[in-house]
Design an enzyme around this catalytic site. Structure first.
Site, PDB file in Angstrom:
ATOM      1  N   ARG A  58       0.875  -1.095  -0.111  1.00 27.13           N
ATOM      2  CA  ARG A  58      -0.010   0.051  -0.027  1.00 27.13           C
ATOM      3  C   ARG A  58       0.907   1.228  -0.089  1.00 27.13           C
ATOM      4  NH1 ARG A  58      -2.926  -3.876   1.601  1.00 27.13           N
ATOM      5  NH2 ARG A  58      -5.185  -3.918   1.921  1.00 27.13           N
ATOM      6  N   GLY A 112      -0.678 -11.353  -6.659  1.00 24.51           N
ATOM      7  CA  GLY A 112      -2.046 -11.051  -6.614  1.00 24.51           C
ATOM      8  C   GLY A 112      -2.349  -9.338  -6.324  1.00 24.51           C
ATOM      9  N   ARG A 116      -7.088 -15.961 -11.958  1.00 26.77           N
ATOM     10  CA  ARG A 116      -7.896 -15.434 -10.930  1.00 26.77           C
ATOM     11  C   ARG A 116      -8.578 -13.750 -11.342  1.00 26.77           C
ATOM     12  NH1 ARG A 116      -2.987 -14.614  -6.416  1.00 26.77           N
ATOM     13  NH2 ARG A 116      -4.854 -14.153  -5.012  1.00 26.77           N
ATOM     14  N   SER A 138     -13.413  -8.399   5.233  1.00 26.77           N
ATOM     15  CA  SER A 138     -12.442  -8.171   5.363  1.00 26.77           C
ATOM     16  C   SER A 138     -12.081  -6.641   5.794  1.00 26.77           C
ATOM     17  CB  SER A 138     -11.443  -8.454   3.903  1.00 26.77           C
ATOM     18  OG  SER A 138     -11.419  -9.796   3.685  1.00 26.77           O
ATOM     19  N   ASP A 156      -6.291 -14.998   5.631  1.00 24.20           N
ATOM     20  CA  ASP A 156      -4.612 -15.538   5.467  1.00 24.20           C
ATOM     21  C   ASP A 156      -4.120 -16.410   6.697  1.00 24.20           C
ATOM     22  OD1 ASP A 156      -4.478 -14.328   3.110  1.00 24.20           O
ATOM     23  OD2 ASP A 156      -3.480 -12.735   3.532  1.00 24.20           O
ATOM     24  N   LYS A 202      -7.262 -17.396  -4.022  1.00 28.21           N
ATOM     25  CA  LYS A 202      -5.823 -17.247  -3.946  1.00 28.21           C
ATOM     26  C   LYS A 202      -4.872 -17.684  -4.871  1.00 28.21           C
ATOM     27  CE  LYS A 202      -6.788 -14.640  -0.262  1.00 28.21           C
ATOM     28  NZ  LYS A 202      -6.285 -13.194   0.213  1.00 28.21           N
ATOM     29  N   ARG A 220      -7.173 -22.710  -1.719  1.00 36.72           N
ATOM     30  CA  ARG A 220      -6.601 -23.125  -0.457  1.00 36.72           C
ATOM     31  C   ARG A 220      -7.369 -24.086   0.345  1.00 36.72           C
ATOM     32  NH1 ARG A 220      -3.911 -17.177   1.414  1.00 36.72           N
ATOM     33  NH2 ARG A 220      -2.114 -17.631   0.174  1.00 36.72           N
ATOM     34  N   LYS A 242       7.748 -15.600  -1.668  1.00 45.47           N
ATOM     35  CA  LYS A 242       6.634 -14.713  -1.975  1.00 45.47           C
ATOM     36  C   LYS A 242       6.374 -13.637  -0.864  1.00 45.47           C
ATOM     37  CE  LYS A 242       1.976 -14.796  -3.253  1.00 45.47           C
ATOM     38  NZ  LYS A 242       1.858 -13.569  -4.296  1.00 45.47           N
TER      39      LYS A 242
END
Length: 407
Positions: free
Chosen positions: A27, A69, A98, A172, A290, A317, A321, A388
């Site tokens: 961000r 992503g 995605r 979220s 997550d 994701k 997952r 990652k």
């Protein structure tokens, strides 16, 4: 690269420094590109943040963000509003599977010029940057919060700011609040009230230096390690007790799994306790999906049942997952049931030994299963995927006394 983790009985009491939050770093990198007066300290050393930096510095026509992503979503909005810049934004094979349609449609509402180069609704995207001709947009609220944050981050650079109307139940929320907080940190007037987000235009800002808090998602694996160990502790830096990150809910969740969190200046200490629940009942992780993999594997290692809800975003994701967790836990002798947004784990008395865990190009699969070496020897396929988000993961496990070897 595959690694083997030999079974160990316990860990060393150590202090580890965890890299900056990937969510906060990415961000701030977008905001820094819009406002060069921002200085960032403790930036994440993750692949995702490196990809973001490289993309923002690129002057070429094609920008490849590989598996990142967050970068795909944030850069879609960034380049769409970069007047005079045309890019082809692409990524890995999985990235092209995605969905991105919700964000593209929102940006088109603002007047942005974005076309699909392949399948409708998915990357790669042909983006022709321009100044939006509208300052209001609506989009579904139950999608990935990264779509919403992508719009929020470019909002102060728009001539009239931006009003975002969220349709339906908002999920979220902590990630939206994180974005609001970071905007306020640089002097932007921003509000989030119910289903409405209002962000004012900010032409320029005063020079500011911001410190990225260490990553709570990365801390989750050490919560799991302490929970599965025998009366040991680990100290992690640098953290604060008033975090912008939704995954800070770990402290409360893992109290049920026998781990106490002790806050001190710039660090947390995770300490094993005698308090352990019999099962995790209906834990809603819609605000922190997550950490679902870590919690499920911890409960499996402890022989506990758990029922996790609010997991609908895990289907889109790096891999699906939920299905990946079911497959790998059942290889280890567990029993799991999943739906589109829930996971039910049944109690298991024994963990099978020398099982190879597939990672599906998903960093969190590798790191979530590694703590099981405190129960049985285990192998991780394509273990390098941890870079990652947490490139130092395997070396940090070595520091704690884990026996990690390449095979």
């Amino acid at each position: 690269m595959d690694v083997r983790l030999d079974c160990i009985s316990n860990i060393e009491n150590k202090e580890l420094k965890i890299t900056g939050s990937k969510s906060e770093s990415n961000r701030l990198l977008i905001l820094q590109a819009l406002y060069p007066e921002i200085t960032i300290r403790n930036l994440s050393n993750s692949d995702d943040s490196k990809v973001m930096q490289k993309a923002l510095q690129s002057t070429g026509e094609e920008v490849d963000i590989h598996h990142a992503g967050t970068a795909m979503r944030f850069l879609t909005a960034y380049f769409a509003c970069k007047e005079g810049r045309e890019v082809l934004l692409t990524g890995s094979k999985r990235m092209k599977q995605r969905p991105i349609k919700v964000l593209v449609e929102a940006l088109r509402q603002l007047g942005c010029d974005i076309e699909y180069e392949g399948e409708e609704g998915y990357p790669p995207l042909r983006i022709k940057g321009s100044i939006p001709n509208s300052n209001e947009v609506s989009l579904k609220a139950d999608v990935s919060s990264q779509y919403i944050s992508a719009l929020m981050l470019i909002a102060p650079s728009l001539p009239e700011g931006l009003k975002i109307c969220l349709l339906g139940k908002v999920t979220s929320v902590p990630y939206i609040n994180m974005t609001i907080s970071l905007l306020r940190d640089i002097g932007v007037v921003a509000s989030f009230d119910g289903n409405n987000i209002q962000i004012s235009h900010k032409k320029e800002i005063a020079p500011v230096s911001l410190v990225v808090e260490s990553d709570w998602s990365s801390a989750s694996y050490f919560y799991s390690i302490v929970a599965l160990s025998d009366n040991r502790s680990v100290s992690l830096g640098s953290y604060k007790d008033h975090s912008y990150q939704g995954d800070a809910s770990l402290a409360e969740i893992y109290r049920q799994l026998g781990v106490e969190t002790i806050f001190s200046e710039h660090q947390i200490t995770l300490k094993k306790t005698d308090t352990l629940t019999q099962e995790i009942k209906a834990l809603d992780l819609s605000n922190s999906p997550d950490i679902a993999q870590t919690i499920a594997v911890t409960c499996f290692g402890l022989g506990l049942a758990c029922y996790l809800t609010g997991l609908h975003t895990l289907k889109i994701k790096e891999t699906d997952r939920l299905e990946a967790l079911k497959t790998e836990i059942e290889k280890l002798g567990g029993k799991v049931e999943v739906t589109n947004d829930t996971l039910k784990l049944f109690p298991t008395e024994n963990v099978l030994e020398n099982i190879t865990i597939n990672t599906y190009d998903d960093h969190r699969m590798a790191m979530a299963f590694a703590p099981l070496a405190l129960r049985k020897s285990i192998q991780i396929h394509e273990a390098e995927v941890v870079s990652k988000s947490y490139p130092d993961f395997w070396s940090d496990l070595n520091e704690l006394g884990f026996k990690v070897s390449e095979i």
